[in-house]
Design a protein around this motif. Sequence first.
Motif, PDB file in Angstrom:
ATOM      1  N   ARG A 129       2.909  -4.305  -4.306  1.00  0.00           N
ATOM      2  CA  ARG A 129       3.535  -3.298  -3.772  1.00  0.00           C
ATOM      3  C   ARG A 129       5.005  -3.589  -4.222  1.00  0.00           C
ATOM      4  O   ARG A 129       5.744  -4.680  -4.230  1.00  0.00           O
ATOM      5  CB  ARG A 129       3.638  -3.442  -2.241  1.00  0.00           C
ATOM      6  N   GLY A 130       5.387  -2.337  -4.863  1.00  0.00           N
ATOM      7  CA  GLY A 130       6.981  -2.345  -4.965  1.00  0.00           C
ATOM      8  C   GLY A 130       7.566  -0.842  -4.745  1.00  0.00           C
ATOM      9  O   GLY A 130       6.874  -0.001  -4.578  1.00  0.00           O
ATOM     10  N   GLU A 131       8.860  -0.879  -5.199  1.00  0.00           N
ATOM     11  CA  GLU A 131       9.688   0.403  -4.892  1.00  0.00           C
ATOM     12  C   GLU A 131      10.053   0.921  -6.228  1.00  0.00           C
ATOM     13  O   GLU A 131       9.911   0.335  -7.242  1.00  0.00           O
ATOM     14  CB  GLU A 131      10.585   0.256  -3.967  1.00  0.00           C
ATOM     15  N   ASP A 132      10.101   2.497  -6.348  1.00  0.00           N
ATOM     16  CA  ASP A 132      10.599   2.919  -7.586  1.00  0.00           C
ATOM     17  C   ASP A 132       9.831   2.602  -8.623  1.00  0.00           C
ATOM     18  O   ASP A 132      10.473   2.270  -9.686  1.00  0.00           O
ATOM     19  CB  ASP A 132      12.462   2.816  -7.868  1.00  0.00           C
ATOM     20  N   LEU A 133       8.569   3.010  -8.644  1.00  0.00           N
ATOM     21  CA  LEU A 133       7.670   2.553  -9.689  1.00  0.00           C
ATOM     22  C   LEU A 133       7.523   3.647 -10.747  1.00  0.00           C
ATOM     23  O   LEU A 133       6.877   3.589 -11.798  1.00  0.00           O
ATOM     24  CB  LEU A 133       6.361   2.114  -9.101  1.00  0.00           C
ATOM     25  N   VAL A 188       1.945   5.442  -7.885  1.00  0.00           N
ATOM     26  CA  VAL A 188       3.448   5.538  -7.723  1.00  0.00           C
ATOM     27  C   VAL A 188       3.439   6.070  -6.259  1.00  0.00           C
ATOM     28  O   VAL A 188       4.552   5.593  -5.583  1.00  0.00           O
ATOM     29  CB  VAL A 188       4.312   6.470  -8.605  1.00  0.00           C
ATOM     30  N   ALA A 189       2.677   7.087  -5.724  1.00  0.00           N
ATOM     31  CA  ALA A 189       2.889   7.489  -4.471  1.00  0.00           C
ATOM     32  C   ALA A 189       2.804   6.536  -3.514  1.00  0.00           C
ATOM     33  O   ALA A 189       3.585   6.389  -2.399  1.00  0.00           O
ATOM     34  CB  ALA A 189       2.109   8.573  -4.300  1.00  0.00           C
TER      35      ALA A 189
END
Length: 370
Positions: A129-133, A188-189
């Motif tokens: 899991r990550g942000e700003d992908l 991405v969402a």
Amino acid sequence: MTTLSAEARFSLADPAALLRALCEHLAEHHATVSEREGATLIALDASHAVLQVAEGVLSARVEAPDLPGLQAMKLAIASHVIELAPPGSVAGISWEGDGSSPSLLPDFQLLTVTGTELLTPHMRRIRFRGEDLARFDSLEALHVRLIIPPAGLAEPAWPMLGEDGLVSQPPADRRPVVRKYTIREIDVAAGTLAIDFVLHGDAGPGSAFAERAAAGDLIGMAGPGGRGLREAERYLFLADETGLPAVARMLACLPREAQGQAFLEIADAQEEQALDAPAGFVIRWLHRDQAAPGGTPPLLQAFEELDWEQDEPGLYVWAAMEHEAFRQVRAAARQRLRPARDQHLIVSYWRNGLSEEQHTLEKKAAARAA
Ligand SMILES: Cc1cc2nc3c(=O)[nH]c(=O)nc-3n(C[C@H](O)[C@H](O)[C@H](O)COP(=O)(O)OP(=O)(O)OC[C@H]3O[C@@H](n4cnc5c(N)ncnc54)[C@H](O)[C@@H]3O)c2cc1C
């Protein structure tokens, strides 16, 4: 729109020569270089730098719409000034303006392991899991650099961008290693992605991370990088296990009417995976356990046995594999395809007996020699 900015001055023996070398070098890396009112303008993505030479000093003013853009521009200027100036001649770089406190690298993304799955005996899928992908969601650039901390650290340490605009690494016992991998799936969402790791069992940090990874573990990711797949009438994919994640993702994303063949070299039948490919694709698994010992590499043999028209203009060849097979496949492809590089992308993903650092150094030396 807000613009962030920062300035630095570099005292140099020959600032005009360095500015010329800097412009040439960055232009090769897709920067746009122009002259405006006696200054040199270097534009990279949405950021730019204005450079001027006066009295033994190269002054740089960088401007960007956001902090990652500003930091990337500071890094591009400061690191290349150091690289292009005589060794040891640039000391004490100091940037004034926005973003002057140490920060994570501009293209750094923190990932948390959410789960793992053994796809085959030697291929493990790790979900993160990550942000700003969003910038990773493209077939134009499938590859990333994973920044893997040493095992067992309670608190991982990451490379940082210092006040001087240069990368500073954590101390040796906490320093992560960098390995290249391919994004196999991305949403991405949902903020999730998956990477398929070959488990090759000889303690390389990438493979060792995949063996031990468990939910909650942290790694860094930078990039993306690589060249995209060209539109073509017909595709030929050639890959061993390390290129398989990229081939699998491209097959899944190609238009359903796309046509071609994929030759995938794996250890044995247990390493085969179900692939989502357009109906017009023929997939052939090549088992190393059935190849003659010391004989022609299976991917080269498959390439040489292909029955096709010489110089078929609508064909695109994408290939990624171990270095020795890569050398032979590339030589064979150069004889059968048009010499223009736009008809093929054939790359070496790893080299038997060498770590990735050693392999990269060898590739750079070979490129310099060429
Ligand atoms: C653009 C790019 C994308 C890539 N994508 C993927 C991917 O999605 N999945 C993936 O698994 N790999 C991928 N690779 C290959 C991967 O980066 C290399 O295999 C890398 O060497 C693995 O690092 P490591 O730390 O495990 O081993 P290293 O520390 O680099 O090497 C240690 C030893 O292991 C050997 N070794 C390395 N890889 C293998 C292997 N596959 N089989 C047997 N021995 C090996 C080396 O020759 C060396 O002797 C990619 C490479 C590139 C350049």
